[in-house]
Design a protein around this motif. Structure first.
Motif, PDB file in Angstrom:
ATOM      1  N   SER A 103      -3.598   6.123   1.569  1.00  0.00           N
ATOM      2  CA  SER A 103      -4.089   7.498   1.423  1.00  0.00           C
ATOM      3  C   SER A 103      -4.922   7.947   2.618  1.00  0.00           C
ATOM      4  O   SER A 103      -4.925   9.125   2.966  1.00  0.00           O
ATOM      5  N   GLU A 120       3.550   4.747  -6.061  1.00  0.00           N
ATOM      6  CA  GLU A 120       2.183   4.617  -5.580  1.00  0.00           C
ATOM      7  C   GLU A 120       1.433   3.582  -6.405  1.00  0.00           C
ATOM      8  O   GLU A 120       1.797   3.310  -7.550  1.00  0.00           O
ATOM      9  N   LYS A 122      -2.422   3.182  -7.371  1.00  0.00           N
ATOM     10  CA  LYS A 122      -3.750   3.797  -7.328  1.00  0.00           C
ATOM     11  C   LYS A 122      -4.838   2.729  -7.274  1.00  0.00           C
ATOM     12  O   LYS A 122      -4.634   1.602  -7.700  1.00  0.00           O
ATOM     13  N   ASP A 123      -5.981   3.145  -6.735  1.00  0.00           N
ATOM     14  CA  ASP A 123      -7.153   2.270  -6.621  1.00  0.00           C
ATOM     15  C   ASP A 123      -6.838   1.001  -5.828  1.00  0.00           C
ATOM     16  O   ASP A 123      -7.269  -0.097  -6.177  1.00  0.00           O
ATOM     17  N   CYS A 124      -6.100   1.191  -4.765  1.00  0.00           N
ATOM     18  CA  CYS A 124      -5.706   0.082  -3.894  1.00  0.00           C
ATOM     19  C   CYS A 124      -5.996   0.465  -2.446  1.00  0.00           C
ATOM     20  O   CYS A 124      -5.530   1.499  -2.003  1.00  0.00           O
ATOM     21  N   GLY A 128     -10.274   4.944  -5.813  1.00  0.00           N
ATOM     22  CA  GLY A 128     -10.158   6.226  -5.133  1.00  0.00           C
ATOM     23  C   GLY A 128      -9.172   6.233  -3.984  1.00  0.00           C
ATOM     24  O   GLY A 128      -8.890   7.279  -3.409  1.00  0.00           O
ATOM     25  N   GLN A 129      -8.619   5.086  -3.624  1.00  0.00           N
ATOM     26  CA  GLN A 129      -7.622   5.007  -2.554  1.00  0.00           C
ATOM     27  C   GLN A 129      -6.269   4.665  -3.160  1.00  0.00           C
ATOM     28  O   GLN A 129      -6.192   4.088  -4.240  1.00  0.00           O
ATOM     29  N   THR A 130      -5.197   5.021  -2.442  1.00  0.00           N
ATOM     30  CA  THR A 130      -3.848   4.839  -2.969  1.00  0.00           C
ATOM     31  C   THR A 130      -2.919   4.310  -1.890  1.00  0.00           C
ATOM     32  O   THR A 130      -2.995   4.746  -0.743  1.00  0.00           O
ATOM     33  N   LYS A 131      -2.038   3.410  -2.286  1.00  0.00           N
ATOM     34  CA  LYS A 131      -0.946   2.963  -1.428  1.00  0.00           C
ATOM     35  C   LYS A 131       0.297   3.729  -1.864  1.00  0.00           C
ATOM     36  O   LYS A 131       0.633   3.764  -3.044  1.00  0.00           O
ATOM     37  N   TYR A 132       0.986   4.374  -0.887  1.00  0.00           N
ATOM     38  CA  TYR A 132       2.168   5.180  -1.170  1.00  0.00           C
ATOM     39  C   TYR A 132       3.423   4.501  -0.634  1.00  0.00           C
ATOM     40  O   TYR A 132       3.410   3.910   0.448  1.00  0.00           O
TER      41      TYR A 132
END
Length: 138
Positions: A103, A120, A122-124, A128-132
């Motif tokens: 993110s 995605e 979430k919380d990675c 509050g951060q995301t891997k897409y």
């Protein structure tokens, strides 16, 4: 049995061999698992200003790394590098490109380049951060 650390390239060759044998037993029409690496770099007056790496397996381009020197960001270089990698992959028969980004990195950049988010986490790596996960038809 013992589990040990092994040189990455050697381990990758052995794992690939086992996977290839399994694929051939499951369906002998599956093409061989062959990886072709691609690596492009941009230079300005002999100075490295950006680069991109990826590989091709089974007509799928996987983009691994893309970075542009901060002084050259926002001038289209990242898009040029990505487009050139995709063009070279198309010439090799690729039909799709895939990649991951975080993110705080470049999800919007890749979406502007025609990639769509298909997954995605979430919380990675932190809340509050995301891997897409993104893909693009070539």
């Amino acid at each position: 049995m013992e589990i040990v650390e092994l040189d990455h390239q050697h381990n990758q060759r052995e794992i690939s061999r086992l996977l290839e044998e399994h694929s051939q037993r499951a369906n002998n029409s599956i093409p061989p698992y062959e990886r072709e690496e691609l690596s492009l770099a941009a230079y300005e007056k002999g100075i490295f200003i950006g680069g991109i790496t990826g590989d091709i397996v089974w007509n799928i381009l996987t983009v691994h790394l893309l970075a542009v020197d901060p002084a050259y960001r926002g001038k289209g270089l990242g898009g040029e590098l990505l487009q050139e990698l995709e063009a070279r992959a198309r010439l090799r028969g690729c039909k799709v490109s895939e990649l991951t980004t975080m993110s705080w990195q470049a999800p919007h950049f890749y979406q502007k380049q025609g990639y769509e988010i298909y997954g995605e986490i979430k919380d990675c790596p932190l809340p509050g951060q995301t891997k897409y996960y993104l893909k693009k038809n070539l």
